[in-house]
Design a protein around this motif. Sequence first.
Motif, PDB file in Angstrom:
ATOM      1  N   ILE A   1      -3.726   8.133  -5.304  1.00  0.00           N
ATOM      2  CA  ILE A   1      -3.737   7.207  -6.427  1.00  0.00           C
ATOM      3  C   ILE A   1      -2.808   7.756  -7.517  1.00  0.00           C
ATOM      4  CG2 ILE A   1      -6.066   6.413  -5.910  1.00  0.00           C
ATOM      5  CD1 ILE A   1      -7.066   8.127  -8.257  1.00  0.00           C
ATOM      6  N   HIS A   2      -2.392   6.879  -8.407  1.00  0.00           N
ATOM      7  CA  HIS A   2      -1.581   7.242  -9.578  1.00  0.00           C
ATOM      8  C   HIS A   2      -0.200   7.797  -9.213  1.00  0.00           C
ATOM      9  CE1 HIS A   2      -5.121   6.369 -11.815  1.00  0.00           C
ATOM     10  NE2 HIS A   2      -5.747   7.486 -11.546  1.00  0.00           N
ATOM     11  N   ARG A   3       0.231   7.631  -7.979  1.00  0.00           N
ATOM     12  CA  ARG A   3       1.591   8.007  -7.597  1.00  0.00           C
ATOM     13  C   ARG A   3       2.292   6.785  -7.022  1.00  0.00           C
ATOM     14  NH1 ARG A   3       0.831  13.705  -4.249  1.00  0.00           N
ATOM     15  NH2 ARG A   3      -0.287  14.862  -5.884  1.00  0.00           N
ATOM     16  N   LYS A   4       3.564   6.666  -7.331  1.00  0.00           N
ATOM     17  CA  LYS A   4       4.333   5.550  -6.798  1.00  0.00           C
ATOM     18  C   LYS A   4       4.698   5.836  -5.351  1.00  0.00           C
ATOM     19  CE  LYS A   4       8.116   2.397  -7.872  1.00  0.00           C
ATOM     20  NZ  LYS A   4       9.160   2.019  -8.865  1.00  0.00           N
ATOM     21  N   VAL A   5       4.272   4.953  -4.456  1.00  0.00           N
ATOM     22  CA  VAL A   5       4.523   5.111  -3.023  1.00  0.00           C
ATOM     23  C   VAL A   5       5.461   4.000  -2.572  1.00  0.00           C
ATOM     24  CG1 VAL A   5       3.493   5.227  -0.732  1.00  0.00           C
ATOM     25  CG2 VAL A   5       2.225   6.116  -2.714  1.00  0.00           C
ATOM     26  N   ARG A   6       6.547   4.395  -1.929  1.00  0.00           N
ATOM     27  CA  ARG A   6       7.500   3.407  -1.412  1.00  0.00           C
ATOM     28  C   ARG A   6       7.265   3.222   0.084  1.00  0.00           C
ATOM     29  NH1 ARG A   6      14.028   4.041  -0.911  1.00  0.00           N
ATOM     30  NH2 ARG A   6      13.324   6.036  -0.059  1.00  0.00           N
ATOM     31  N   PHE A   7       7.198   1.962   0.504  1.00  0.00           N
ATOM     32  CA  PHE A   7       7.027   1.625   1.916  1.00  0.00           C
ATOM     33  C   PHE A   7       8.359   1.165   2.483  1.00  0.00           C
ATOM     34  CE2 PHE A   7       2.812   0.310   0.052  1.00  0.00           C
ATOM     35  CZ  PHE A   7       2.111   1.420   0.518  1.00  0.00           C
ATOM     36  N   LEU A   8       8.730   1.720   3.630  1.00  0.00           N
ATOM     37  CA  LEU A   8       9.921   1.294   4.363  1.00  0.00           C
ATOM     38  C   LEU A   8       9.437   0.703   5.675  1.00  0.00           C
ATOM     39  CD1 LEU A   8      12.069   4.496   3.725  1.00  0.00           C
ATOM     40  CD2 LEU A   8      12.207   2.329   2.506  1.00  0.00           C
ATOM     41  N   THR A   9       9.501  -0.609   5.811  1.00  0.00           N
ATOM     42  CA  THR A   9       8.909  -1.290   6.965  1.00  0.00           C
ATOM     43  C   THR A   9       9.987  -1.722   7.958  1.00  0.00           C
ATOM     44  OG1 THR A   9       8.968  -3.450   5.867  1.00  0.00           O
ATOM     45  CG2 THR A   9       6.977  -2.135   5.585  1.00  0.00           C
ATOM     46  N   THR A  10       9.673  -1.515   9.236  1.00  0.00           N
ATOM     47  CA  THR A  10      10.545  -1.958  10.316  1.00  0.00           C
ATOM     48  C   THR A  10       9.671  -2.212  11.543  1.00  0.00           C
ATOM     49  OG1 THR A  10      12.567  -1.465  11.568  1.00  0.00           O
ATOM     50  CG2 THR A  10      11.052   0.362  11.169  1.00  0.00           C
ATOM     51  N   SER A  11      10.296  -2.575  12.656  1.00  0.00           N
ATOM     52  CA  SER A  11       9.537  -2.877  13.869  1.00  0.00           C
ATOM     53  C   SER A  11      10.261  -2.335  15.090  1.00  0.00           C
ATOM     54  CB  SER A  11       9.333  -4.385  14.020  1.00  0.00           C
ATOM     55  OG  SER A  11       8.743  -4.697  15.266  1.00  0.00           O
ATOM     56  N   ALA A  12       9.480  -1.981  16.100  1.00  0.00           N
ATOM     57  CA  ALA A  12      10.045  -1.481  17.348  1.00  0.00           C
ATOM     58  C   ALA A  12      10.171  -2.565  18.413  1.00  0.00           C
ATOM     59  CB  ALA A  12       9.191  -0.339  17.893  1.00  0.00           C
ATOM     60  N   ASP A  13       9.604  -3.755  18.147  1.00  0.00           N
ATOM     61  CA  ASP A  13       9.647  -4.795  19.183  1.00  0.00           C
ATOM     62  C   ASP A  13       9.868  -6.187  18.585  1.00  0.00           C
ATOM     63  OD1 ASP A  13       6.894  -5.072  18.208  1.00  0.00           O
ATOM     64  OD2 ASP A  13       6.395  -3.509  19.661  1.00  0.00           O
ATOM     65  N   VAL A  14       8.805  -6.815  18.083  1.00  0.00           N
ATOM     66  CA  VAL A  14       8.919  -8.164  17.524  1.00  0.00           C
ATOM     67  C   VAL A  14       8.686  -8.104  16.013  1.00  0.00           C
ATOM     68  CG1 VAL A  14       8.137  -9.214  19.679  1.00  0.00           C
ATOM     69  CG2 VAL A  14       6.468  -8.652  17.910  1.00  0.00           C
ATOM     70  N   ILE A  15       8.731  -9.259  15.370  1.00  0.00           N
ATOM     71  CA  ILE A  15       8.525  -9.293  13.917  1.00  0.00           C
ATOM     72  C   ILE A  15       7.032  -9.157  13.610  1.00  0.00           C
ATOM     73  CG2 ILE A  15       8.785 -10.649  11.814  1.00  0.00           C
ATOM     74  CD1 ILE A  15      11.198 -11.974  13.036  1.00  0.00           C
ATOM     75  N   HIS A  16       6.706  -8.210  12.747  1.00  0.00           N
ATOM     76  CA  HIS A  16       5.357  -8.029  12.227  1.00  0.00           C
ATOM     77  C   HIS A  16       5.406  -8.210  10.713  1.00  0.00           C
ATOM     78  CE1 HIS A  16       3.956  -6.327  16.078  1.00  0.00           C
ATOM     79  NE2 HIS A  16       5.112  -5.690  16.110  1.00  0.00           N
ATOM     80  N   SER A  17       4.258  -8.120  10.065  1.00  0.00           N
ATOM     81  CA  SER A  17       4.219  -8.209   8.606  1.00  0.00           C
ATOM     82  C   SER A  17       3.034  -7.402   8.091  1.00  0.00           C
ATOM     83  CB  SER A  17       4.105  -9.670   8.150  1.00  0.00           C
ATOM     84  OG  SER A  17       4.272  -9.762   6.746  1.00  0.00           O
ATOM     85  N   TRP A  18       3.327  -6.380   7.292  1.00  0.00           N
ATOM     86  CA  TRP A  18       2.316  -5.447   6.779  1.00  0.00           C
ATOM     87  C   TRP A  18       1.784  -5.983   5.455  1.00  0.00           C
ATOM     88  CZ3 TRP A  18       1.209  -1.830   2.883  1.00  0.00           C
ATOM     89  CH2 TRP A  18       0.337  -0.786   3.226  1.00  0.00           C
ATOM     90  N   TRP A  19       0.459  -6.229   5.405  1.00  0.00           N
ATOM     91  CA  TRP A  19      -0.121  -6.925   4.244  1.00  0.00           C
ATOM     92  C   TRP A  19      -1.427  -6.276   3.822  1.00  0.00           C
ATOM     93  CZ3 TRP A  19      -4.342 -10.849   4.644  1.00  0.00           C
ATOM     94  CH2 TRP A  19      -4.607 -11.462   3.411  1.00  0.00           C
ATOM     95  N   VAL A  20      -1.499  -5.882   2.551  1.00  0.00           N
ATOM     96  CA  VAL A  20      -2.743  -5.410   1.944  1.00  0.00           C
ATOM     97  C   VAL A  20      -2.925  -6.198   0.648  1.00  0.00           C
ATOM     98  CG1 VAL A  20      -4.036  -3.456   1.024  1.00  0.00           C
ATOM     99  CG2 VAL A  20      -2.468  -3.110   2.935  1.00  0.00           C
ATOM    100  N   PRO A  21      -3.815  -7.194   0.626  1.00  0.00           N
ATOM    101  CA  PRO A  21      -3.929  -8.069  -0.545  1.00  0.00           C
ATOM    102  C   PRO A  21      -4.304  -7.347  -1.831  1.00  0.00           C
ATOM    103  CG  PRO A  21      -5.702  -8.471   1.045  1.00  0.00           C
ATOM    104  CD  PRO A  21      -4.708  -7.596   1.715  1.00  0.00           C
ATOM    105  N   ASP A  22      -5.112  -6.286  -1.757  1.00  0.00           N
ATOM    106  CA  ASP A  22      -5.515  -5.574  -2.971  1.00  0.00           C
ATOM    107  C   ASP A  22      -4.359  -4.838  -3.625  1.00  0.00           C
ATOM    108  OD1 ASP A  22      -8.362  -6.045  -3.378  1.00  0.00           O
ATOM    109  OD2 ASP A  22      -8.635  -5.069  -1.442  1.00  0.00           O
TER     110      ASP A  22
END
Length: 391
Positions: free
Chosen positions: A193-214
């Motif tokens: 918590i309290h740290r800026k976290v950068r996400f780098l998203t990619t896929s190894a096969d098909v299109i996915h989508s990483w989602w955390v509503p909170d």
Amino acid sequence: MSWIAECLSRVTRPMRLRLRRTVTTLSLTTLALTVLPPSVLAVEYNMPVGVTAVSREIHSLHMIIFWICVVIGIVVFGVMGYAMIKHRKSRGAVSASFHENTRIEILWTAIPLLILVVMAVPATATLKDMYDASESALDVKITGHQWRWQYEYLGEDVAFTSSLATPREQINNTAAKGEHYLLEVDNPLVLPIHRKVRFLTTSADVIHSWWVPDFGVKKDAIPGFINEAWTRIETPGTYRGQCTELCGKDHGFMPVVVEALPEAEFDEWLIARKAEAEAALNDAGRDWSLEELMEKGEKTYATICASCHQPDGQGMPPAFPSLVGSAIVTQDMQAHIDIVVNGKAGTPMAAFADVLSPVELAAVITYERNAWGNDTGELVQPAVIKEQLSQ
């Protein structure tokens, strides 16, 4: 009210019954909405406020747009209702005849334009904050696989996969479903918590989508591309999400679970995880017994392979062939290793070289060659897999 009576007199009995049911349903719904507390309604019918500054901005923007739409709806339908009642034919009203009224045309162009400008100002500010992933304290690479997530803490030599942990008995309706049915994993993503976290998203096969509503984060994972997102969590806890792209037959079995820890606890966790990774490398260099490989292979198979090839190894032909008595599983060891490590082009069989460790690869191959009556008695050592991966 005579016009209402006149209309009702023309309605058939079945239509009157349907109308009565509709009115009753609306009345009960209105009563329920009146009795239920606002907090319950917010949880059930509104988007979450979230635990990050960006998620709160998104919620505020959502409410601004929502109330603008409510006002527009009240005004538009109010004017329509007034016109229909006040200027109805039964009262002798005659429709006006006019053409090319410049003032009205300017008015109905200027008002929507003004509304769009009012909506665009807060929306632009929110989008600017959402896309500012600079100056992060921690970078996490997220790779989507059918049907699991792989997390890599860049610069920390820590990486692992996160797969669905819901028991197959619950999925097959032979056991009662748990509290977090289809929203639980074996290895959650752990963040401070309290740290800026950068996400780098990619896929190894098909299109996915990483989602955390909170977190207010939803980012597509596309093969061959890297997409950026970021978060700064303010409250410790466990937060759940899902893959929101239709990524295949087990799309609903690809949850996201994030554990947010206080900074000191996260640092301790990261040190322990590094030690585990180092121990795993050392394990790959020693000789394993058949019993050890079978025990670990059974767990790996249940997590990684059972969704396609089934827990009993029978598969779902033709897409997912049976492993029971299979020639590739019971005969040529090197062919078995190659297909597990590198996958098979043109089929749903994915490559697991970047998903599983050498120990896990050796264990699952050994397990498949000795489970369900295959009983070859053969095993492959993790050192052999490690050597082939390094070539």
